[in-house]
Structures are given as C-alpha cells and as structure tokens.
Design a protein around this motif. Sequence first.
Motif, PDB file in Angstrom:
ATOM      1  N   CYS A 149      14.183  42.000  51.473  1.00  0.00           N
ATOM      2  CA  CYS A 149      14.359  41.895  52.796  1.00  0.00           C
ATOM      3  C   CYS A 149      13.930  40.479  53.473  1.00  0.00           C
ATOM      4  N   LYS A 150      14.416  39.960  54.440  1.00  0.00           N
ATOM      5  CA  LYS A 150      14.055  38.700  54.831  1.00  0.00           C
ATOM      6  C   LYS A 150      13.524  38.882  56.337  1.00  0.00           C
ATOM      7  N   LYS A 151      12.778  37.751  56.847  1.00  0.00           N
ATOM      8  CA  LYS A 151      12.266  37.778  58.178  1.00  0.00           C
ATOM      9  C   LYS A 151      13.471  37.978  59.247  1.00  0.00           C
ATOM     10  N   TRP A 152      14.826  37.353  58.755  1.00  0.00           N
ATOM     11  CA  TRP A 152      15.908  37.505  59.954  1.00  0.00           C
ATOM     12  C   TRP A 152      16.204  39.015  60.070  1.00  0.00           C
TER      13      TRP A 152
ATOM     14  N   SER B 169      10.631  49.935  72.191  1.00  0.00           N
ATOM     15  CA  SER B 169      10.963  51.614  72.346  1.00  0.00           C
ATOM     16  C   SER B 169       9.699  52.589  72.072  1.00  0.00           C
ATOM     17  N   GLY B 170       8.434  51.990  71.707  1.00  0.00           N
ATOM     18  CA  GLY B 170       7.409  52.619  71.395  1.00  0.00           C
ATOM     19  C   GLY B 170       7.244  52.925  69.822  1.00  0.00           C
ATOM     20  N   GLY B 171       8.176  52.586  69.028  1.00  0.00           N
ATOM     21  CA  GLY B 171       8.170  52.642  67.619  1.00  0.00           C
ATOM     22  C   GLY B 171       7.447  51.484  67.073  1.00  0.00           C
ATOM     23  N   LYS B 172       7.255  51.352  65.497  1.00  0.00           N
ATOM     24  CA  LYS B 172       6.723  50.391  64.941  1.00  0.00           C
ATOM     25  C   LYS B 172       7.332  49.948  63.660  1.00  0.00           C
ATOM     26  N   LEU B 173       7.415  48.543  63.401  1.00  0.00           N
ATOM     27  CA  LEU B 173       7.898  48.109  62.258  1.00  0.00           C
ATOM     28  C   LEU B 173       6.777  47.168  61.510  1.00  0.00           C
ATOM     29  N   THR B 174       6.689  47.683  60.192  1.00  0.00           N
ATOM     30  CA  THR B 174       5.326  46.765  59.587  1.00  0.00           C
ATOM     31  C   THR B 174       5.973  46.567  58.042  1.00  0.00           C
ATOM     32  N   ASP B 175       4.831  45.964  57.470  1.00  0.00           N
ATOM     33  CA  ASP B 175       4.924  45.867  55.855  1.00  0.00           C
ATOM     34  C   ASP B 175       4.670  47.470  55.659  1.00  0.00           C
ATOM     35  N   ILE B 176       4.711  47.846  54.048  1.00  0.00           N
ATOM     36  CA  ILE B 176       4.265  48.987  53.479  1.00  0.00           C
ATOM     37  C   ILE B 176       2.904  49.253  53.609  1.00  0.00           C
TER      38      ILE B 176
ATOM     39  N   PRO C  93      10.772  35.624  52.776  1.00  0.00           N
ATOM     40  CA  PRO C  93      10.953  36.960  52.209  1.00  0.00           C
ATOM     41  C   PRO C  93       9.647  37.948  52.720  1.00  0.00           C
ATOM     42  N   ASN C  94      10.234  39.059  52.914  1.00  0.00           N
ATOM     43  CA  ASN C  94       9.175  40.259  53.553  1.00  0.00           C
ATOM     44  C   ASN C  94       8.838  40.880  52.197  1.00  0.00           C
ATOM     45  N   ASN C  95       7.926  40.086  51.515  1.00  0.00           N
ATOM     46  CA  ASN C  95       7.552  40.770  50.108  1.00  0.00           C
ATOM     47  C   ASN C  95       6.643  42.079  49.913  1.00  0.00           C
ATOM     48  N   ARG C  96       6.221  42.160  51.038  1.00  0.00           N
ATOM     49  CA  ARG C  96       5.464  43.379  51.223  1.00  0.00           C
ATOM     50  C   ARG C  96       6.006  44.766  51.827  1.00  0.00           C
ATOM     51  N   GLY C  97       7.592  44.666  51.496  1.00  0.00           N
ATOM     52  CA  GLY C  97       8.251  45.903  52.017  1.00  0.00           C
ATOM     53  C   GLY C  97       8.228  46.111  53.434  1.00  0.00           C
ATOM     54  N   VAL C  98       9.155  47.112  53.767  1.00  0.00           N
ATOM     55  CA  VAL C  98       9.232  47.402  55.269  1.00  0.00           C
ATOM     56  C   VAL C  98       8.927  49.138  55.238  1.00  0.00           C
ATOM     57  N   LEU C  99       8.336  49.289  56.497  1.00  0.00           N
ATOM     58  CA  LEU C  99       8.046  50.625  57.042  1.00  0.00           C
ATOM     59  C   LEU C  99       8.265  50.630  58.541  1.00  0.00           C
ATOM     60  N   ALA C 100       9.173  51.285  58.837  1.00  0.00           N
ATOM     61  CA  ALA C 100       9.699  51.581  60.228  1.00  0.00           C
ATOM     62  C   ALA C 100       9.483  52.987  60.820  1.00  0.00           C
ATOM     63  N   THR C 101       8.854  53.214  61.916  1.00  0.00           N
ATOM     64  CA  THR C 101       8.674  54.629  62.447  1.00  0.00           C
ATOM     65  C   THR C 101       9.302  54.614  63.981  1.00  0.00           C
TER      66      THR C 101
ATOM     67  N   TYR D  62       4.426  41.894  60.224  1.00  0.00           N
ATOM     68  CA  TYR D  62       4.686  40.696  59.833  1.00  0.00           C
ATOM     69  C   TYR D  62       4.677  39.623  61.006  1.00  0.00           C
ATOM     70  N   THR D  63       4.643  38.254  60.431  1.00  0.00           N
ATOM     71  CA  THR D  63       4.683  37.300  61.566  1.00  0.00           C
ATOM     72  C   THR D  63       5.942  36.251  61.467  1.00  0.00           C
ATOM     73  N   TYR D  64       6.405  35.807  62.396  1.00  0.00           N
ATOM     74  CA  TYR D  64       7.651  35.108  62.529  1.00  0.00           C
ATOM     75  C   TYR D  64       7.573  33.656  63.164  1.00  0.00           C
TER      76      TYR D  64
END
Length: 308
Positions: free
Chosen positions: A242-245, A257-264, A278-286, A269-271
């Motif tokens: 996954c990438k920054k875009w 909305s009160g949720g959260k998206l981060t790396d694993i 590249p988002n080399n550390r994966g994606v976790l959204a809740t 992430y910063t933009y």
Amino acid sequence: MMAQSPPLVLKLLASSIRAATRAGKIIRDVMSRGDLGIIEKGKNDLQTEADRSAQKCIIVSLSQQYPNLTIIGEEGTSNSEVPSDWVVTDCDQGVLAMQCPEEYVNVGLKDITVWVDPLDGTSEYAQGLLDHVTVLVGVAVKGKAVGGVIHQPYYNWLTEADKLGRTIWGLSGLGVGGFTPRSPPEGQLIIATTRSHSSPLVQEALDALKPDTVLRVGGAGHKVLLVLEGKAHAYVFASKGCKKWDTCAPEAVLAASGGKLTDIHGNLYTYEETVAYPNNRGVLATAAGIDHSSIVNKIPQKIRDALV
Ligand SMILES: Nc1ncnc2c1ncn2[C@@H]1O[C@H](COP(=O)(O)OS(=O)(=O)O)[C@@H](OP(=O)(O)O)[C@H]1O
Ligand SMILES: [Mg+2]
Ligand SMILES: [Mg+2]
Ligand SMILES: [Mg+2]
C-alpha cells in the motif's frame, strides 16, 4: 462589511469533492467505451486509461485553483492537455459554508500536501468488481492526514442506477459528510482485507485475530468504507505494498468519524511532501469504538517485526 474568504483547508476540501466526483464520471465513461488501455506497471500492479485520465482531471482542476499547491498522484506527472470539461473549478457549497475547525483556519499553502489516488482498486475495476473502486483525495497538513474525500463512482450500480455514485468526506475536528457512519455489530469480529495482494504473512495476522468473518475485497478506500459503514470492525493488511495515496484520504475520513488508521504497530503514518511513498509497515484501520491497540497487541510480535 466585506465577506471573509473561507479558510484554505476548507476550500481545498470543497474543491476536492467536486474534482473527485468529476474523476468518477471519467472512470465510468472509460468503462462504458470498453477499451481500458491496460498497462502492467509491476507485478500484480495495473494502470488503465481511467487511472491516467482521472488523475489528470484532479491534478489540473486543483492546480488551476491553487497554483503552487503540492500534489502527489499515484500515476506520476504529465503536462499533457486535458479536455476543457475535465477541468472543475467549482466547490461543494455545503462544505464551503461550514465552520472550519479553529486549528486549521490559518493553514497556508506551504503547509499542505495533497495525495491523489485517482482510481483505487484498479485490478477490481479491470475485473468488473466495480463497487470496489474509489477515487481518493487526501489533504495533509504539516504531515498529518487531516482532510479526505472518498468518492465511490459505482455505488448503487446494481441496485438503484438512478442514484449512482456517492462522495464521502471528512475533516478532523469537523466530522464526516456525505453519509452517516454506522457501528459494526457487537459480539463478533469482521475483518476486511486484500483480495489481490495476499501472502502467508497477511494470512497469519488474520488467523491470530480469530475473526468470525473475513471480507476479501479490493481497494484501500473501499475497505475503509466497509469500516465506516459498520460492515467490518477492522481492515488488516500485514504487508507492504500500500502507498501514501492509498491511505491519506481514508485515514482522514476514518479519524474524523472517531476511528483510526495506522501501521500494523499502531503508529500513524505521516504524509509530508518528502515522505517515502510505500507504507512498508502495513495497514490497520478500526471503526470508532473499537480498541485499536488491543488489535495491535493480538498481532504476533514476529509478524510486527517483519514489517519495519
Ligand atoms: N503488493 C502490492 N503491490 C502493488 N500495489 C499494492 C500491493 N498491495 C497493495 N497495493 C495497492 O494498494 C491498493 C489496495 O490494494 P488491495 O486492496 O489489494 O490491498 S490493501 O489491503 O488495501 O493494501 C491498490 O491500489 P491501486 O493501485 O490504486 O488499485 C493496490 O494496487
Ligand atoms: Mg495502482
Ligand atoms: Mg490505491
Ligand atoms: Mg490507484
């Protein structure tokens, strides 16, 4: 008394809503014509005429209104001419009339980086899984994903064709517009993950979370929509790729909305303009109300150590 012009962040978000919606129409038009013009950019990584044209539409539209704005798009840069009806210079009036959160009132052009994924879910688009497709425009302020637009051009395409497409936006401190977020069902765990970029590590992370249901769908934007709609508790992708875009706009809308998206690992992430794509550390959204860190803690250390 002279009316004050709206703060830049609010105006840019209002412009991005219109540009993303126009790009969605271009994506539908390319599909209707039937020649997708597919190029293979890399392994399992496609680009079509729709990706190229939608990106030109968004970048030209925003650049005309905001000269010198930093915009980074998935499909690179090109200076080619675009048809005049691809250039959108109006704003969403509803957003423009809103009260900008105090902390963004004085943000200047130099503080902003816009991240554009003109067509998220390209392989699904090419395979006809059209509701997985989204157009993503993210507004980062000093490296933080603050505002975002997720336009879904084929929303309702199988059910209510007269109400085709939707545009959802979010701004930190203001909330989400374009639809009403819903909570996922209590007492179970539904996880959305990749359908076209799986791997043993992606699967191991899912297994460790013991979900009741796994939704294998395309697109980072689409997976975050499932989380916002209460159809999934979390989006888990223990892989680079996954990438920054892919994440800037979804992160901003989800956070609004009160949720959260981060790396694993649970870190944001910063933009900023200079960051690696590249988002080399994966994606976790809740979803809002889900304990993000408890999901991080259930992902085995060995998996987290593989994503650094
Ligand atoms: N391994 C790898 N290589 C290249 N590109 C990758 C990879 N993994 C994810 N992606 C890009 O991330 C976007 C969402 O893809 P997926 O739905 O398959 O996966 S993900 O769970 O959201 O990452 C999607 O973006 P678009 O290119 O805009 O469609 C994918 O191409
Ligand atoms: Mg792509
Ligand atoms: Mg993408
Ligand atoms: Mg894309």
